[in-house]
Design an enzyme around this catalytic site. Structure first.
Site, PDB file in Angstrom:
ATOM      1  N   ASP A  93       0.862  -1.187   0.000  1.00 25.72           N
ATOM      2  CA  ASP A  93       0.000   0.000   0.000  1.00 25.72           C
ATOM      3  C   ASP A  93       0.896   1.234   0.000  1.00 25.72           C
ATOM      4  OD1 ASP A  93      -2.228   1.966   0.606  1.00 25.72           O
ATOM      5  OD2 ASP A  93      -3.336   0.105   0.873  1.00 25.72           O
TER       6      ASP A  93
ATOM      7  N   HIS B 234     -12.416  -0.432  -8.221  1.00 24.60           N
ATOM      8  CA  HIS B 234     -13.616   0.428  -8.282  1.00 24.60           C
ATOM      9  C   HIS B 234     -13.280   1.877  -7.861  1.00 24.60           C
ATOM     10  CE1 HIS B 234     -15.384   0.160  -3.905  1.00 24.60           C
ATOM     11  NE2 HIS B 234     -14.075   0.202  -3.883  1.00 24.60           N
TER      12      HIS B 234
HETATM   13  C1  LIG Z   1     -10.904   0.904  -0.756  1.00 27.71           C
HETATM   14  S1  LIG Z   1      -9.368   0.647  -0.003  1.00 27.71           S
HETATM   15  C2  LIG Z   1      -9.282  -1.119  -0.012  1.00 27.71           C
HETATM   16  C3  LIG Z   1      -8.405  -1.653   1.054  1.00 27.71           C
HETATM   17  C4  LIG Z   1      -8.330  -3.191   1.150  1.00 27.71           C
HETATM   18  N1  LIG Z   1      -7.906  -3.815  -0.076  1.00 27.71           N
HETATM   19  C5  LIG Z   1      -9.646  -3.782   1.579  1.00 27.71           C
HETATM   20  O1  LIG Z   1     -10.184  -4.615   0.870  1.00 27.71           O
HETATM   21  O2  LIG Z   1     -10.153  -3.399   2.641  1.00 27.71           O
HETATM   22  C6  LIG Z   1      -8.242   1.115  -1.290  1.00 27.71           C
HETATM   23  C7  LIG Z   1      -6.781   1.003  -0.908  1.00 27.71           C
HETATM   24  O3  LIG Z   1      -5.964   1.329  -2.047  1.00 27.71           O
HETATM   25  C8  LIG Z   1      -4.807   1.981  -1.569  1.00 27.71           C
HETATM   26  N2  LIG Z   1      -4.140   2.715  -2.660  1.00 27.71           N
HETATM   27  C9  LIG Z   1      -4.567   3.822  -3.297  1.00 27.71           C
HETATM   28  N3  LIG Z   1      -3.680   4.216  -4.218  1.00 27.71           N
HETATM   29  C10 LIG Z   1      -2.663   3.324  -4.164  1.00 27.71           C
HETATM   30  C11 LIG Z   1      -1.445   3.199  -4.882  1.00 27.71           C
HETATM   31  N4  LIG Z   1      -1.106   4.071  -5.846  1.00 27.71           N
HETATM   32  N5  LIG Z   1      -0.650   2.156  -4.587  1.00 27.71           N
HETATM   33  C12 LIG Z   1      -0.974   1.267  -3.625  1.00 27.71           C
HETATM   34  N6  LIG Z   1      -2.120   1.333  -2.904  1.00 27.71           N
HETATM   35  C13 LIG Z   1      -2.959   2.351  -3.174  1.00 27.71           C
HETATM   36  C14 LIG Z   1      -5.379   2.889  -0.496  1.00 27.71           C
HETATM   37  O4  LIG Z   1      -4.395   3.398   0.372  1.00 27.71           O
HETATM   38  C15 LIG Z   1      -6.377   1.970   0.191  1.00 27.71           C
HETATM   39  O5  LIG Z   1      -5.772   1.245   1.242  1.00 27.71           O
END
Ligand SMILES: C[S@@+](CC[C@H](N)C(=O)[O-])C[C@H]1O[C@@H](n2cnc3c(N)ncnc32)[C@H](O)[C@@H]1O
Length: 417
Positions: free
Chosen positions: A270, A316
């Site tokens: 992340d 999404h």
């Molecule tokens: C909706 S959350 C989902 C978290 C987890 N996968 C879950 O199912 O609960 C989206 C995640 O994508 C991460 N994220 C956003 N942009 C990112 C990037 N460029 N690289 C890695 N992670 C990223 C956010 O920090 C967040 O933790």
């Protein structure tokens, strides 16, 4: 004369409520109630049949209310959430004692508000949401809902996400969609925050808000985690297989899978701001099999040859061309036969789901629009993403989760070398 629709609905409410009441009585459970101390789950020890009875009653009650309130109310629903937002923002619940009441004067002083404003806010949320009650004029006490807020950090994070992040974004989404852009930084969220950054980049500059966002995400239900465990063949993966959990937040999903499938290893990736200091917080029993690392999924995937690349509620959050980019960054790391496993929403054909589920998925789609200028997707949209990313993604299948048909598990297999 056949019964009118309103009588049919009232009868349905009566019969289906009896099913619930019988379940409560037969199992010596508490009745749903608003008082503090009543159960957080309105119906406990629920089963699929009981859950169906509960949703039947709620759906019939919604329709009956809408019919009786009439079309003007449909166009002008109650839409002012500022009193609830104020309760969250000024931490009002944390200053109300458990088991007794507190005067408006004293509570206003603790919250840093005028007595007049606090009183009108309390009376609004008591009347509209059954959050707090006024047992005697000028005094506030908890209800089940306000007590829950005062005790449960996760609920506080979720209210923060709703009122401090989503609500301002909803109020500016009209400006964003007027631009007809497919960029993630042209969103209601970006307009509301006066930023040219996309939502996640913006959050990475605001660690407290990022932490709250991640905290709210970790509130995922056991049922949703069970669906991920049950709808993909984790057990059949070879011992020692690595699963890369992209955008895995603080690792809660990998921890769950690691406990269920003890032969697998997990690498959570992340943004640096999210994973900072999280390594030590991985529970001891899985620490040797769950690693947390900082990685930007819009750059080349560093873990080569993993068996599964998991994207749970990630794609999404992004418009199509960004999803395609994320998938393309995986291809150079994937070995033949490796899988991309997606757990995400799966839009139904309109009108095919029961009302509550349709409402839930359409709400989620609207949140995606406001926060990220992104979208929920139908089965064909998911397949198109993989096709666009690389023709060597094969074996595409999307399975609706029976227990929650607005979500699905989507799998594609890498057929390249
Ligand atoms: C909706 S959350 C989902 C978290 C987890 N996968 C879950 O199912 O609960 C989206 C995640 O994508 C991460 N994220 C956003 N942009 C990112 C990037 N460029 N690289 C890695 N992670 C990223 C956010 O920090 C967040 O933790």
């Amino acid at each position: 004369m056949p019964n009118s629709r309103i009588v049919q609905l009232a009868q349905m409410i009566a019969t289906r409520t009896s099913v619930l009441d019988e379940h409560i009585q037969n199992n010596n459970l508490s009745q749903p109630a608003f008082e503090p101390g009543s159960p957080t789950e309105p119906i406990q020890q629920t089963t699929p049949e009981i859950e169906k009875a509960r949703t039947d009653v709620i759906e019939a009650a919604i329709e009956l209310r809408q019919l009786l309130e009439g079309p003007v109310r449909l166009l002008l629903p109650e839409s002012n959430f500022s009193p609830l937002a104020a309760i969250y923002n000024f931490k009002v619940a944390s200053f109300v004692p458990l088991g007794c009441s507190i005067s408006f004067v004293e509570l206003a002083d603790k919250c840093g508000l005028s007595e007049h404003d606090l009183g009108r806010i309390i009376r609004y949320v008591a009347a509209h949401h059954r959050v707090f009650c006024e047992p005697e004029k000028g005094y506030v006490a908890h209800t089940a809902a306000s007590k829950l807020l005062s005790e449960n950090k996760m609920i506080e994070h979720l209210m923060g996400l709703t009122f401090a992040e989503c609500w301002p974004a909803h109020s500016r989404v009209i400006d964003a969609i007027a631009r007809k852009s497919e960029e993630p930084n042209i969103s209601g969220y970006a307009f509301a925050n006066g930023t040219s950054l996309n939502t996640f980049d913006f959050l990475s500059h605001h660690p407290e808000r990022a932490h709250r966002f991640a905290g709210a995400m970790s509130s995922t239900s056991q049922a949703s985690l069970d669906a991920l465990s049950n709808y993909f063949g984790w057990a059949g993966l070879e011992a020692g297989t690595t699963v890369v959990d992209l955008g895995g937040g603080q690792g809660h999903v990998s921890v769950h899978l690691a406990r269920t499938f003890t032969h697998l290893h997990f690498v959570v990736q992340d943004m640096a701001a999210v994973v900072d200091g999280m390594g030590e917080k991985i529970p001891e029993d899985v620490q040797d099999r769950v690693k947390i690392t900082a990685h930007d999924m819009f750059t080349k995937q560093p873990i080569k040859g993993a068996g599964v690349y998991l994207l749970r509620y990630i794609l999404h959050d992004w418009p199509d061309k960004y999803c395609v980019e994320v998938l393309r960054h995986l291809t150079a790391a994937m070995k033949k036969g490796a899988k991309v496993v997606v757990q995400d929403h799966l839009l139904p054909e309109p009108g095919t789901l029961p009302l509550l589920q349709e409402m839930q998925i359409r709400s989620m789609d609207a949140i995606m629009l406001s926060l990220f200028n992104s979208r929920e997707r139908e089965v064909d949209d998911w397949q198109n993403l993989f096709n666009q990313a690389d023709g060597r993604f094969g074996g595409f299948r999307a399975t609706r989760v029976k227990e929650n048909p607005s979500t699905g598990i989507i799998v594609a297999e890498w057929t390249g070398e």
